[in-house]
Design a protein around this motif. Sequence first.
Motif, short mmCIF file in Angstrom:
data_model
loop_
_atom_site.label_atom_id
_atom_site.label_comp_id
_atom_site.label_asym_id
_atom_site.label_seq_id
_atom_site.Cartn_x
_atom_site.Cartn_y
_atom_site.Cartn_z
N PHE A 122 0.85 -1.21 0.00
CA PHE A 122 0.00 0.00 0.00
C PHE A 122 0.88 1.25 0.00
N PRO A 123 1.41 1.64 -1.17
CA PRO A 123 2.30 2.82 -1.22
C PRO A 123 1.63 4.08 -0.67
N ARG A 124 0.30 4.17 -0.81
CA ARG A 124 -0.44 5.31 -0.27
C ARG A 124 -0.25 5.47 1.24
N LEU A 125 -0.15 4.34 1.92
CA LEU A 125 0.00 4.40 3.37
C LEU A 125 1.39 4.91 3.74
N LEU A 126 2.38 4.57 2.92
CA LEU A 126 3.74 5.09 3.16
C LEU A 126 3.76 6.60 2.96
N GLN A 141 -8.71 4.22 4.12
CA GLN A 141 -8.99 3.71 5.48
C GLN A 141 -9.17 2.20 5.46
N GLN A 142 -9.79 1.69 4.39
CA GLN A 142 -9.94 0.23 4.28
C GLN A 142 -8.56 -0.41 4.11
N MET A 143 -7.71 0.22 3.32
CA MET A 143 -6.34 -0.30 3.15
C MET A 143 -5.61 -0.29 4.49
N LEU A 144 -5.83 0.77 5.27
CA LEU A 144 -5.18 0.86 6.58
C LEU A 144 -5.68 -0.25 7.50
N PRO A 162 -15.51 -5.68 3.40
CA PRO A 162 -14.49 -4.71 3.00
C PRO A 162 -14.96 -3.71 1.95
N SER A 163 -16.04 -4.02 1.22
CA SER A 163 -16.49 -3.12 0.15
C SER A 163 -17.44 -2.04 0.66
N MET A 164 -17.83 -2.14 1.93
CA MET A 164 -18.89 -1.26 2.44
C MET A 164 -18.58 0.22 2.25
N ASP A 173 -10.26 -2.35 -6.60
CA ASP A 173 -8.89 -2.32 -6.05
C ASP A 173 -8.79 -3.19 -4.81
N ILE A 174 -9.76 -3.01 -3.92
CA ILE A 174 -9.72 -3.73 -2.64
C ILE A 174 -9.80 -5.24 -2.89
N PHE A 175 -10.66 -5.66 -3.81
CA PHE A 175 -10.77 -7.10 -4.08
C PHE A 175 -9.50 -7.64 -4.73
#
Length: 235
Positions: A122-126, A141-144, A162-164, A173-175
């Motif tokens: 998750f490069p976004r989190l970095l 936030q789901q990635m976190l 997770p899709s909520m 992306d999440i799936f």
Amino acid sequence: MMLELKDLHVYYGAIHALQGISLKVEEGEIVTLIGANGAGKSTTLNTISGLNRVQNGSIIFNGKDITRMSPPDIVKLGICQVPEGRRIFPNMTVLENLELGAYLRSDKEGIKKDLEDVYRRFPRLLERKGQLAGTLSGGEQQMLAIGRALMSRPRLLLMDEPSMGLAPIIVKDIFNIIKEINQSGTTILLVEQNARMALSIAHRGYVLETGRITLEGPAKELADNPQVQKAYLGG
Ligand code: ATP
């Protein structure tokens, strides 16, 4: 068998929420649990995590009876839940949220390596590691929430909706991320209202109706089942 629920009964006061649930998850699988609102999907995950009292039945994880174990002991065995609604800590930074995921561990080197893995995934989190988690978008936030769970180095990941609340493109992306996490060796039990997406990545599935399993099978078979199509895939 990695996880086995045998004839599980759970009550909330007078409400008989799980009325004899039996299911299995094999190592390496993605298994999905689909069903309408209130069918008992979250209750099933919360019960595996040790958050509900089991009235009857048992939960076996890698041959060990965990039915009456405490939630932290269950996490230590390698089961971690990504809760419905994500439940990140909005006033803590991204990094602090991730560190919390490792709070039961003491292997500093392993934690450091897993943090690097989460940032690679998750490069976004970095990019946002010093930012307050409450300022992230829904998808971030789901990635976190997923990253935080990975920090416990789970063998079995329990994912609740997770899709909520996410836009369709973010759901995709999440799936994809869930599929990748599975392909790198983590077994997944996935609860979803988005049955179409869930069945598209799962190996097997179970249909839950008012506290009971009514159908089970390979995900492809469930997706082709007229009853499932009518009730959960919009006909
Ligand atoms: P949703 O997608 O709405 O979360 P679900 O399939 O996950 O649905 P559960 O949340 O597991 O369903 O709920 C199963 C049943 O238990 C429902 O009838 C619900 O109203 C009830 N229930 C859930 N949590 C509680 C609680 N803490 N106290 C009382 N009843 C509850």
